[in-house]
Design an enzyme around this catalytic site. Sequence first.
Site, PDB file in Angstrom:
ATOM      1  N   HIS A  36      -2.830  -5.394  -6.566  1.00 40.35           N
ATOM      2  CA  HIS A  36      -2.276  -6.735  -6.308  1.00 40.35           C
ATOM      3  C   HIS A  36      -1.426  -7.132  -7.509  1.00 40.35           C
ATOM      4  O   HIS A  36      -0.522  -6.414  -7.894  1.00 40.35           O
ATOM      5  CB  HIS A  36      -3.434  -7.697  -6.021  1.00 40.35           C
ATOM      6  CG  HIS A  36      -3.072  -9.060  -5.493  1.00 40.35           C
ATOM      7  ND1 HIS A  36      -1.817  -9.429  -5.102  1.00 40.35           N
ATOM      8  CD2 HIS A  36      -3.851 -10.155  -5.287  1.00 40.35           C
ATOM      9  CE1 HIS A  36      -1.834 -10.679  -4.670  1.00 40.35           C
ATOM     10  NE2 HIS A  36      -3.060 -11.156  -4.788  1.00 40.35           N
ATOM     11  N   HIS A  43       3.914  -2.285   0.337  1.00 36.43           N
ATOM     12  CA  HIS A  43       3.423  -3.646   0.543  1.00 36.43           C
ATOM     13  C   HIS A  43       2.755  -3.736   1.904  1.00 36.43           C
ATOM     14  O   HIS A  43       3.191  -3.095   2.860  1.00 36.43           O
ATOM     15  CB  HIS A  43       4.589  -4.653   0.483  1.00 36.43           C
ATOM     16  CG  HIS A  43       4.158  -6.063   0.240  1.00 36.43           C
ATOM     17  ND1 HIS A  43       3.723  -6.873   1.249  1.00 36.43           N
ATOM     18  CD2 HIS A  43       4.061  -6.774  -0.897  1.00 36.43           C
ATOM     19  CE1 HIS A  43       3.401  -8.056   0.744  1.00 36.43           C
ATOM     20  NE2 HIS A  43       3.579  -8.018  -0.556  1.00 36.43           N
ATOM     21  N   ASP A  78       6.582  -6.447  -8.032  1.00 41.89           N
ATOM     22  CA  ASP A  78       6.049  -6.013  -9.337  1.00 41.89           C
ATOM     23  C   ASP A  78       6.859  -4.896  -9.978  1.00 41.89           C
ATOM     24  O   ASP A  78       6.603  -4.540 -11.131  1.00 41.89           O
ATOM     25  CB  ASP A  78       4.597  -5.537  -9.154  1.00 41.89           C
ATOM     26  CG  ASP A  78       3.682  -6.705  -8.801  1.00 41.89           C
ATOM     27  OD1 ASP A  78       3.040  -6.660  -7.747  1.00 41.89           O
ATOM     28  OD2 ASP A  78       3.665  -7.689  -9.579  1.00 41.89           O
TER      29      ASP A  78
HETATM   30  C1  SDX Z   1       1.476  -7.663  -4.618  1.00 40.86           C
HETATM   31  O1  SDX Z   1      -0.101  -9.264  -0.253  1.00 40.86           O
HETATM   32  C2  SDX Z   1       0.850  -9.793  -0.995  1.00 40.86           C
HETATM   33  O2  SDX Z   1       1.654 -10.603  -0.562  1.00 40.86           O
HETATM   34  C3  SDX Z   1       0.826  -9.305  -2.434  1.00 40.86           C
HETATM   35  C4  SDX Z   1       1.995  -9.748  -3.311  1.00 40.86           C
HETATM   36  C5  SDX Z   1       2.005 -11.248  -3.543  1.00 40.86           C
HETATM   37  O3  SDX Z   1       3.076 -11.793  -3.861  1.00 40.86           O
HETATM   38  O4  SDX Z   1       0.882 -11.843  -3.517  1.00 40.86           O
HETATM   39  O5  SDX Z   1       3.236  -9.362  -2.714  1.00 40.86           O
HETATM   40  C6  SDX Z   1       1.903  -9.083  -4.696  1.00 40.86           C
HETATM   41  O6  SDX Z   1       0.314  -7.393  -4.683  1.00 40.86           O
HETATM   42  C7  SDX Z   1       2.513  -6.594  -4.383  1.00 40.86           C
HETATM   43  C8  SDX Z   1       1.887  -5.162  -4.231  1.00 40.86           C
HETATM   44  C9  SDX Z   1       1.627  -4.634  -5.655  1.00 40.86           C
HETATM   45  N1  SDX Z   1       0.839  -3.347  -5.579  1.00 40.86           N
HETATM   46  C10 SDX Z   1       1.378  -2.183  -5.913  1.00 40.86           C
HETATM   47  O7  SDX Z   1       2.576  -2.019  -6.195  1.00 40.86           O
HETATM   48  C11 SDX Z   1       0.381  -1.010  -5.929  1.00 40.86           C
HETATM   49  C12 SDX Z   1       0.986   0.197  -5.204  1.00 40.86           C
HETATM   50  N2  SDX Z   1       1.088  -0.125  -3.769  1.00 40.86           N
HETATM   51  C13 SDX Z   1       0.015   0.322  -2.915  1.00 40.86           C
HETATM   52  O8  SDX Z   1      -1.242   0.460  -3.489  1.00 40.86           O
HETATM   53  C14 SDX Z   1       0.069  -0.236  -1.498  1.00 40.86           C
HETATM   54  O9  SDX Z   1       1.365  -0.116  -1.072  1.00 40.86           O
HETATM   55  C15 SDX Z   1      -0.421  -1.659  -1.237  1.00 40.86           C
HETATM   56  C16 SDX Z   1      -1.793  -1.867  -1.749  1.00 40.86           C
HETATM   57  C17 SDX Z   1       0.519  -2.649  -1.865  1.00 40.86           C
HETATM   58  C18 SDX Z   1      -0.417  -1.870   0.286  1.00 40.86           C
HETATM   59  O10 SDX Z   1      -1.350  -1.017   0.801  1.00 40.86           O
HETATM   60  P1  SDX Z   1      -1.666  -0.978   2.379  1.00 40.86           P
HETATM   61  O11 SDX Z   1      -0.894  -1.986   3.122  1.00 40.86           O
HETATM   62  O12 SDX Z   1      -3.135  -0.989   2.550  1.00 40.86           O
HETATM   63  O13 SDX Z   1      -1.011   0.361   2.809  1.00 40.86           O
HETATM   64  P2  SDX Z   1      -1.796   1.695   2.945  1.00 40.86           P
HETATM   65  O14 SDX Z   1      -2.674   1.890   1.766  1.00 40.86           O
HETATM   66  O15 SDX Z   1      -2.428   1.697   4.304  1.00 40.86           O
HETATM   67  O16 SDX Z   1      -0.597   2.749   2.857  1.00 40.86           O
HETATM   68  C19 SDX Z   1       0.052   3.215   4.024  1.00 40.86           C
HETATM   69  C20 SDX Z   1       0.501   4.621   3.641  1.00 40.86           C
HETATM   70  C21 SDX Z   1      -0.639   5.499   3.138  1.00 40.86           C
HETATM   71  O17 SDX Z   1      -0.293   6.861   3.393  1.00 40.86           O
HETATM   72  P3  SDX Z   1      -0.876   7.571   4.749  1.00 40.86           P
HETATM   73  O18 SDX Z   1      -2.392   7.428   4.695  1.00 40.86           O
HETATM   74  O19 SDX Z   1      -0.246   6.819   5.924  1.00 40.86           O
HETATM   75  O20 SDX Z   1      -0.408   9.005   4.634  1.00 40.86           O
HETATM   76  O21 SDX Z   1       1.432   4.561   2.554  1.00 40.86           O
HETATM   77  C22 SDX Z   1       0.867   5.226   1.414  1.00 40.86           C
HETATM   78  C23 SDX Z   1      -0.608   5.307   1.646  1.00 40.86           C
HETATM   79  O22 SDX Z   1      -1.158   6.422   0.943  1.00 40.86           O
HETATM   80  N3  SDX Z   1       1.206   4.391   0.252  1.00 40.86           N
HETATM   81  C24 SDX Z   1       1.617   4.862  -0.913  1.00 40.86           C
HETATM   82  C25 SDX Z   1       1.885   3.731  -1.693  1.00 40.86           C
HETATM   83  N4  SDX Z   1       1.621   2.617  -1.000  1.00 40.86           N
HETATM   84  C26 SDX Z   1       1.190   3.034   0.213  1.00 40.86           C
HETATM   85  N5  SDX Z   1       1.800   6.117  -1.375  1.00 40.86           N
HETATM   86  C27 SDX Z   1       2.241   6.251  -2.649  1.00 40.86           C
HETATM   87  N6  SDX Z   1       2.529   5.208  -3.469  1.00 40.86           N
HETATM   88  C28 SDX Z   1       2.369   3.944  -3.025  1.00 40.86           C
HETATM   89  N7  SDX Z   1       2.661   2.923  -3.833  1.00 40.86           N
END
Ligand code: SDX
Length: 431
Positions: free
Chosen positions: A265, A306, A364
């Site tokens: 997050h 996201h 971020d």
């Molecule tokens: C914020 O919710 C909000 O509005 C948050 C926010 C706000 O203003 O409050 O916008 C602020 O938190 C922004 C997000 C910051 N986090 C990061 O940058 C951390 C890296 N991102 C990920 O951990 C991820 O993208 C999330 C946590 C942000 C979202 O995760 P989801 O929606 O649960 O997506 P998922 O885990 O189901 O991913 C879907 C697929 C998966 O692969 P498959 O299983 O389909 O093969 O995408 C992949 C994931 O492995 N994936 C990534 C990835 N993010 C998702 N793979 C590599 N790197 C990534 N960053």
Amino acid sequence: MKKTVTLTFSDGSPPIELPIEQGTYGTPVIDIRPLGAKGYFTHDPGFTATSSCTSAITYIDGEQGLLYYRGYPIEELAYKADHMEVCYLLLHGELPTAAQKQAFVDSISHHSMLHDQMENVFRGFRRSAHPMAVMIGVTGAMSAFYHEGMDIFDARHREIVAHRLIAKIPTVAAWAYKFNEGQPFIYPRNRLSYAENFMHMMFSTPCEDYEPNPVLARALDRIFILHADHEQNASTSTVRLAGSSGANPYACIAAGMASLWGPLHGGANEAVLKMLDEMGDVSRIPEFIKRAKDKSDSFRLMGFGHRVYKNMDPRARIIRQTCYEVLDALDLRDDPQFRMAMELERIALEDEYFISRKLYPNVDFYSGIIFRAMGIPSSMFTVMFALARTAGWVAQWNEMLADPAHKIGRPRQLYTGPARREFVPIGERTA
Ligand code: SDX
């Protein structure tokens, strides 16, 4: 004619008809409240398809990459308003007139000092404590200083809580930094703007005059706007759930800060800089892209992806532009980390893995580069996010409590534990 959906059951149980609600914009929702009485719950771990409340504050369109605060596109607010106007807008639903803005700014300025006794709360921490730990501890402690005789069901009392938090959190944030640095706390100065005042408390010392760089102050104010609210994200949902029990609002905001601290997050901005530091050079980008795609590796590309945006986060686009402005103002236009971040973005956005999963840079990805260029250490990046998001948290908390129909949040579960069994006295138990 109200649109409905009918659930039919393969075992011949009687069908259940549920109403469908459509908001101003966005995905329609099926109102499942009647299901409980019919003997069913819905199941949605992580709330990937669940609307938790009705809100009029922020709208996000993940497919198109849109973000509106009270109907105003974030691009309009980021370039034409300032953070005080946006705080007023989030709280009251309308942009302030000049007179309303002046009265709001005066109130915020005059609430920016902390109770003198609170210095001792900071001093209870080790100097090396993470500033988020300090911020959460001090904000929670505010519940012991500022909540006597407050009635959270009185709109004026809630407004005072909101003003106190928006006004004092920059002081808490700056003092957490000063405490880490071993420098004296710097008191707010009412003549300065919100962003200038924060920079003053962060970077000035009693030994010499300090004038905030106006380009950096404007960039910081814009970053506060971009981070101010974001619908029902994890930390905002935490504040709402904590507040739904009628809990002390300062403690609720501290709970939101705790949730924001997670690297998935708001902790991602600090994690992005750690990732870029570890990467070190553009030549290592392919290695990190490979790791991000490797399911056996827990590494994720920080600042990418996201839950809602399946397009470029509109805030990331504005922050990238602001990066250029700040690096130019500081004569750092060839900042190697910024160059590396842009190359990483370019390569990732051409990679099938990221394209197929609609993984784009989020808010971020670039913010940490600006903060570091301003001289803010990476340990303070999530503190900066929490400072800005306080406006959204208090606006959402206020909206919830203003709704006479609001209820305490109490999700249910799918129980998969043991069936009922008899107690075994310890002498009869075998491993
Ligand atoms: C914020 O919710 C909000 O509005 C948050 C926010 C706000 O203003 O409050 O916008 C602020 O938190 C922004 C997000 C910051 N986090 C990061 O940058 C951390 C890296 N991102 C990920 O951990 C991820 O993208 C999330 C946590 C942000 C979202 O995760 P989801 O929606 O649960 O997506 P998922 O885990 O189901 O991913 C879907 C697929 C998966 O692969 P498959 O299983 O389909 O093969 O995408 C992949 C994931 O492995 N994936 C990534 C990835 N993010 C998702 N793979 C590599 N790197 C990534 N960053």
